[in-house]
Write a protein that holds these residues in place. Structure first.
Motif, PDB file in Angstrom:
ATOM      1  N   GLU A  24       0.840  -1.209   0.000  1.00 33.40           N
ATOM      2  CA  GLU A  24       0.000   0.000   0.000  1.00 33.40           C
ATOM      3  C   GLU A  24       0.869   1.250   0.000  1.00 33.40           C
ATOM      4  OE1 GLU A  24      -3.747  -1.877   2.545  1.00 33.40           O
ATOM      5  OE2 GLU A  24      -2.283  -0.595   3.556  1.00 33.40           O
ATOM      6  N   LYS A  25       1.896   1.239   0.820  1.00 30.45           N
ATOM      7  CA  LYS A  25       2.809   2.383   0.897  1.00 30.45           C
ATOM      8  C   LYS A  25       3.510   2.596  -0.444  1.00 30.45           C
ATOM      9  CE  LYS A  25       6.934   3.969   3.344  1.00 30.45           C
ATOM     10  NZ  LYS A  25       7.887   3.654   4.410  1.00 30.45           N
ATOM     11  N   ASP A  26       4.004   1.518  -1.052  1.00 32.61           N
ATOM     12  CA  ASP A  26       4.696   1.625  -2.344  1.00 32.61           C
ATOM     13  C   ASP A  26       3.771   2.162  -3.428  1.00 32.61           C
ATOM     14  OD1 ASP A  26       6.983   0.643  -1.143  1.00 32.61           O
ATOM     15  OD2 ASP A  26       6.732  -1.398  -1.915  1.00 32.61           O
ATOM     16  N   ILE A  27       2.539   1.674  -3.465  1.00 31.30           N
ATOM     17  CA  ILE A  27       1.564   2.140  -4.462  1.00 31.30           C
ATOM     18  C   ILE A  27       1.255   3.611  -4.246  1.00 31.30           C
ATOM     19  CG2 ILE A  27      -0.847   1.934  -5.208  1.00 31.30           C
ATOM     20  CD1 ILE A  27      -0.548  -1.124  -4.602  1.00 31.30           C
ATOM     21  N   LEU A  28       1.019   4.005  -3.025  1.00 27.38           N
ATOM     22  CA  LEU A  28       0.688   5.397  -2.723  1.00 27.38           C
ATOM     23  C   LEU A  28       1.849   6.332  -3.050  1.00 27.38           C
ATOM     24  CD1 LEU A  28      -1.722   6.985  -1.727  1.00 27.38           C
ATOM     25  CD2 LEU A  28      -0.922   6.660   0.600  1.00 27.38           C
ATOM     26  N   LEU A  29       3.062   5.942  -2.715  1.00 24.75           N
ATOM     27  CA  LEU A  29       4.226   6.769  -3.039  1.00 24.75           C
ATOM     28  C   LEU A  29       4.379   6.941  -4.547  1.00 24.75           C
ATOM     29  CD1 LEU A  29       6.843   5.484  -0.430  1.00 24.75           C
ATOM     30  CD2 LEU A  29       5.782   7.754  -0.511  1.00 24.75           C
ATOM     31  N   LEU A  30       4.166   5.863  -5.301  1.00 21.24           N
ATOM     32  CA  LEU A  30       4.236   5.959  -6.760  1.00 21.24           C
ATOM     33  C   LEU A  30       3.155   6.888  -7.312  1.00 21.24           C
ATOM     34  CD1 LEU A  30       5.062   2.343  -7.918  1.00 21.24           C
ATOM     35  CD2 LEU A  30       6.359   4.406  -8.448  1.00 21.24           C
ATOM     36  N   LEU A  31       1.968   6.803  -6.753  1.00 19.26           N
ATOM     37  CA  LEU A  31       0.895   7.697  -7.203  1.00 19.26           C
ATOM     38  C   LEU A  31       1.232   9.156  -6.919  1.00 19.26           C
ATOM     39  CD1 LEU A  31      -2.291   5.663  -6.282  1.00 19.26           C
ATOM     40  CD2 LEU A  31      -1.696   6.522  -8.547  1.00 19.26           C
ATOM     41  N   PHE A  32       1.853   9.432  -5.793  1.00 16.08           N
ATOM     42  CA  PHE A  32       2.263  10.803  -5.499  1.00 16.08           C
ATOM     43  C   PHE A  32       3.333  11.277  -6.476  1.00 16.08           C
ATOM     44  CE2 PHE A  32       0.439  10.328  -1.163  1.00 16.08           C
ATOM     45  CZ  PHE A  32      -0.347  11.454  -1.196  1.00 16.08           C
ATOM     46  N   GLU A  33       4.254  10.403  -6.825  1.00 16.26           N
ATOM     47  CA  GLU A  33       5.331  10.764  -7.746  1.00 16.26           C
ATOM     48  C   GLU A  33       4.829  10.984  -9.168  1.00 16.26           C
ATOM     49  OE1 GLU A  33       8.482   7.877  -7.691  1.00 16.26           O
ATOM     50  OE2 GLU A  33       8.702   8.027  -5.520  1.00 16.26           O
ATOM     51  N   ARG A  34       3.972  10.079  -9.644  1.00 17.13           N
ATOM     52  CA  ARG A  34       3.601  10.071 -11.056  1.00 17.13           C
ATOM     53  C   ARG A  34       2.212  10.635 -11.363  1.00 17.13           C
ATOM     54  NH1 ARG A  34       6.219   5.185 -14.036  1.00 17.13           N
ATOM     55  NH2 ARG A  34       8.177   5.070 -12.927  1.00 17.13           N
ATOM     56  N   LYS A  35       1.317  10.632 -10.404  1.00 16.85           N
ATOM     57  CA  LYS A  35      -0.075  11.074 -10.554  1.00 16.85           C
ATOM     58  C   LYS A  35      -0.927  10.126 -11.393  1.00 16.85           C
ATOM     59  CE  LYS A  35       0.751  14.908  -8.344  1.00 16.85           C
ATOM     60  NZ  LYS A  35       0.834  14.759  -6.936  1.00 16.85           N
ATOM     61  N   LYS A  36      -0.295   9.334 -12.289  1.00 14.75           N
ATOM     62  CA  LYS A  36      -1.042   8.365 -13.103  1.00 14.75           C
ATOM     63  C   LYS A  36      -0.157   7.145 -13.312  1.00 14.75           C
ATOM     64  CE  LYS A  36      -1.446   8.848 -17.608  1.00 14.75           C
ATOM     65  NZ  LYS A  36      -1.870   9.279 -18.934  1.00 14.75           N
ATOM     66  N   LYS A  81      -9.532   4.303 -14.450  1.00  9.16           N
ATOM     67  CA  LYS A  81     -10.208   4.218 -15.742  1.00  9.16           C
ATOM     68  C   LYS A  81      -9.276   3.485 -16.703  1.00  9.16           C
ATOM     69  CE  LYS A  81     -12.418   6.822 -19.356  1.00  9.16           C
ATOM     70  NZ  LYS A  81     -12.724   8.096 -19.945  1.00  9.16           N
ATOM     71  N   ASP A  82      -9.814   2.500 -17.400  1.00 11.00           N
ATOM     72  CA  ASP A  82      -9.070   1.769 -18.432  1.00 11.00           C
ATOM     73  C   ASP A  82      -7.729   1.220 -17.930  1.00 11.00           C
ATOM     74  OD1 ASP A  82     -11.112   2.401 -20.263  1.00 11.00           O
ATOM     75  OD2 ASP A  82     -10.125   4.286 -20.797  1.00 11.00           O
ATOM     76  N   ASN A  83      -7.757   0.559 -16.786  1.00 12.74           N
ATOM     77  CA  ASN A  83      -6.553  -0.032 -16.196  1.00 12.74           C
ATOM     78  C   ASN A  83      -5.464   0.985 -15.874  1.00 12.74           C
ATOM     79  OD1 ASN A  83      -7.284  -2.765 -15.881  1.00 12.74           O
ATOM     80  ND2 ASN A  83      -6.969  -3.108 -18.060  1.00 12.74           N
ATOM     81  N   LYS A  84      -5.880   2.221 -15.616  1.00 13.77           N
ATOM     82  CA  LYS A  84      -4.973   3.273 -15.167  1.00 13.77           C
ATOM     83  C   LYS A  84      -5.534   3.848 -13.878  1.00 13.77           C
ATOM     84  CE  LYS A  84      -3.403   4.400 -19.726  1.00 13.77           C
ATOM     85  NZ  LYS A  84      -4.013   4.829 -20.943  1.00 13.77           N
ATOM     86  N   PHE A  85      -4.643   4.248 -12.995  1.00 14.89           N
ATOM     87  CA  PHE A  85      -5.040   4.778 -11.699  1.00 14.89           C
ATOM     88  C   PHE A  85      -4.501   6.195 -11.565  1.00 14.89           C
ATOM     89  CE2 PHE A  85      -4.517   0.194 -11.439  1.00 14.89           C
ATOM     90  CZ  PHE A  85      -5.824  -0.164 -11.130  1.00 14.89           C
ATOM     91  N   PHE A  86      -5.332   7.108 -11.050  1.00 18.50           N
ATOM     92  CA  PHE A  86      -5.012   8.528 -10.978  1.00 18.50           C
ATOM     93  C   PHE A  86      -5.136   9.023  -9.546  1.00 18.50           C
ATOM     94  CE2 PHE A  86      -7.089   7.428 -14.905  1.00 18.50           C
ATOM     95  CZ  PHE A  86      -6.303   7.997 -15.891  1.00 18.50           C
TER      96      PHE A  86
END
Length: 89
Positions: A24-36, A81-86
């Motif tokens: 969960e932490k790794d996913i959240l950190l990646l989302l903060f870095e990349r936004k998508k 949306k469409d196998n992408k997370f934002f």
């Protein structure tokens, strides 16, 4: 309105906090870095699974992250949306 401190996610405004698992932490950190992020990227790089693996594990992790964000009253939203997370802040 949040910060990640060790294994916790903390709402900086109301000081509420919850624990995160390592994925969960790794996913959240990646989302903060990349936004998508694409699902296949998360499967390969965070969970170390082959992209042709049929699984809903990413969706399960994101559901738990969303619930934890709600529990600490964060304004951050994770959309998909469409196998992408934002990440929407």
């Amino acid at each position: 309105d949040i910060k990640i401190w060790g294994e916790k996610i903390i709402n900086t405004k109301n000081k509420k906090e919850v624990f995160l698992t390592l994925p969960e932490k790794d996913i959240l950190l990646l989302l903060f870095e990349r936004k998508k992020i694409e699902k296949k990227y998360l499967l390969e790089n965070v969970l170390k699974l082959r992209i042709d693996t049929e699984t809903k594990t990413i969706e399960s992790h994101l559901t738990r992250i969303r619930k934890k964000l709600l529990r600490i009253n964060s304004q951050i939203v994770i959309a998909s949306k469409d196998n992408k997370f934002f990440l929407i802040t």
